[in-house]
Design a protein around this motif. Structure first.
Motif, PDB file in Angstrom:
ATOM      1  N   GLY A  11       4.311 -21.898  30.106  1.00  0.00           N
ATOM      2  CA  GLY A  11       4.670 -20.492  30.239  1.00  0.00           C
ATOM      3  C   GLY A  11       5.378 -19.978  28.993  1.00  0.00           C
ATOM      4  N   GLY A  12       5.583 -18.665  28.959  1.00  0.00           N
ATOM      5  CA  GLY A  12       6.268 -18.083  27.827  1.00  0.00           C
ATOM      6  C   GLY A  12       6.163 -16.578  27.808  1.00  0.00           C
ATOM      7  N   LEU A  13       6.596 -16.008  26.696  1.00  0.00           N
ATOM      8  CA  LEU A  13       6.550 -14.568  26.489  1.00  0.00           C
ATOM      9  C   LEU A  13       5.426 -14.247  25.513  1.00  0.00           C
ATOM     10  CD1 LEU A  13       7.717 -11.683  26.604  1.00  0.00           C
ATOM     11  CD2 LEU A  13       9.298 -12.378  24.772  1.00  0.00           C
ATOM     12  N   VAL A  14       4.501 -13.398  25.947  1.00  0.00           N
ATOM     13  CA  VAL A  14       3.377 -13.007  25.098  1.00  0.00           C
ATOM     14  C   VAL A  14       3.159 -11.504  25.215  1.00  0.00           C
ATOM     15  CG1 VAL A  14       2.204 -15.239  25.272  1.00  0.00           C
ATOM     16  CG2 VAL A  14       1.678 -13.424  26.918  1.00  0.00           C
ATOM     17  N   GLN A  15       2.384 -10.984  24.277  1.00  0.00           N
ATOM     18  CA  GLN A  15       2.026  -9.568  24.337  1.00  0.00           C
ATOM     19  C   GLN A  15       0.765  -9.377  25.169  1.00  0.00           C
ATOM     20  OE1 GLN A  15       1.788  -8.283  20.213  1.00  0.00           O
ATOM     21  NE2 GLN A  15       3.924  -7.593  20.293  1.00  0.00           N
ATOM     22  N   ALA A  16       0.604  -8.195  25.662  1.00  0.00           N
ATOM     23  CA  ALA A  16      -0.596  -7.860  26.422  1.00  0.00           C
ATOM     24  C   ALA A  16      -1.840  -8.169  25.590  1.00  0.00           C
ATOM     25  CB  ALA A  16      -0.574  -6.399  26.826  1.00  0.00           C
ATOM     26  N   GLY A  17      -2.826  -8.753  26.252  1.00  0.00           N
ATOM     27  CA  GLY A  17      -4.062  -9.119  25.583  1.00  0.00           C
ATOM     28  C   GLY A  17      -4.109 -10.555  25.090  1.00  0.00           C
ATOM     29  N   ALA A  18      -2.955 -11.193  25.085  1.00  0.00           N
ATOM     30  CA  ALA A  18      -2.887 -12.573  24.604  1.00  0.00           C
ATOM     31  C   ALA A  18      -3.359 -13.553  25.677  1.00  0.00           C
ATOM     32  CB  ALA A  18      -1.462 -12.900  24.185  1.00  0.00           C
ATOM     33  N   SER A  19      -3.360 -14.813  25.295  1.00  0.00           N
ATOM     34  CA  SER A  19      -3.770 -15.888  26.203  1.00  0.00           C
ATOM     35  C   SER A  19      -2.665 -16.924  26.321  1.00  0.00           C
ATOM     36  CB  SER A  19      -5.035 -16.565  25.682  1.00  0.00           C
ATOM     37  OG  SER A  19      -6.112 -15.664  25.627  1.00  0.00           O
ATOM     38  N   LEU A  20      -2.650 -17.587  27.452  1.00  0.00           N
ATOM     39  CA  LEU A  20      -1.776 -18.729  27.687  1.00  0.00           C
ATOM     40  C   LEU A  20      -2.548 -19.740  28.512  1.00  0.00           C
ATOM     41  CD1 LEU A  20       1.749 -17.321  28.731  1.00  0.00           C
ATOM     42  CD2 LEU A  20       1.242 -18.704  26.700  1.00  0.00           C
ATOM     43  N   ARG A  21      -2.192 -21.005  28.320  1.00  0.00           N
ATOM     44  CA  ARG A  21      -2.732 -22.035  29.197  1.00  0.00           C
ATOM     45  C   ARG A  21      -1.581 -22.764  29.845  1.00  0.00           C
ATOM     46  NH1 ARG A  21      -6.399 -27.414  28.052  1.00  0.00           N
ATOM     47  NH2 ARG A  21      -4.410 -28.180  27.227  1.00  0.00           N
TER      48      ARG A  21
END
Length: 122
Positions: A9-19
């Motif tokens: 998990g984490g902090l990302v901007q809209a449109g980004a991806s996380l796994r």
């Protein structure tokens, strides 16, 4: 007893991806269907998706279809949640869960992880 530990998990901007990853401490990982749930502040925990014990079947809520993908690696006792095109409304604590049934109901899952925070900024 099965212990589940989420990560990624984490902090990302809209449109980004996380796994997200969920590692299980069991020798019988392949005997469990693995679900992902999430809980946003002030809201109830909601079902995101599930992968069957064999890995051949997956099912997702409509709001993540086409954006999120669940996979599993039984050799590593790990299930993944690939999240693409993230939106601010995806902000929540994400939980993985293990159960013997292929289900969207939280009560059908016997074991839960502690959760990992995903925050999507606009």
């Amino acid at each position: 007893q099965v212990q589940l530990v989420e990560s990624g998990g984490g902090l990302v901007q809209a449109g980004a991806s996380l796994r997200l990853s969920c590692a299980a401490s069991t020798r019988t990982f392949s005997s469990y269907a693995m679900g992902w749930f999430r809980q946003a502040p002030g809201k109830e925990r909601e079902f995101v998706g599930v992968i069957s014990r064999s890995g051949r079947s997956t099912y997702y809520r409509d709001f993540v279809k086409g954006r999120f993908t669940i996979s599993r690696d039984d050799a590593k006792n790990t299930v993944y949640l690939q999240m693409n095109s993230l939106k601010p409304e995806d902000t929540a604590v994400y939980y993985c869960a293990a159960g013997v049934g292929y289900s969207y109901r939280p009560n059908d899952y016997n074991y839960w992880g502690q959760g990992t925070q995903v925050t999507v900024s606009s």
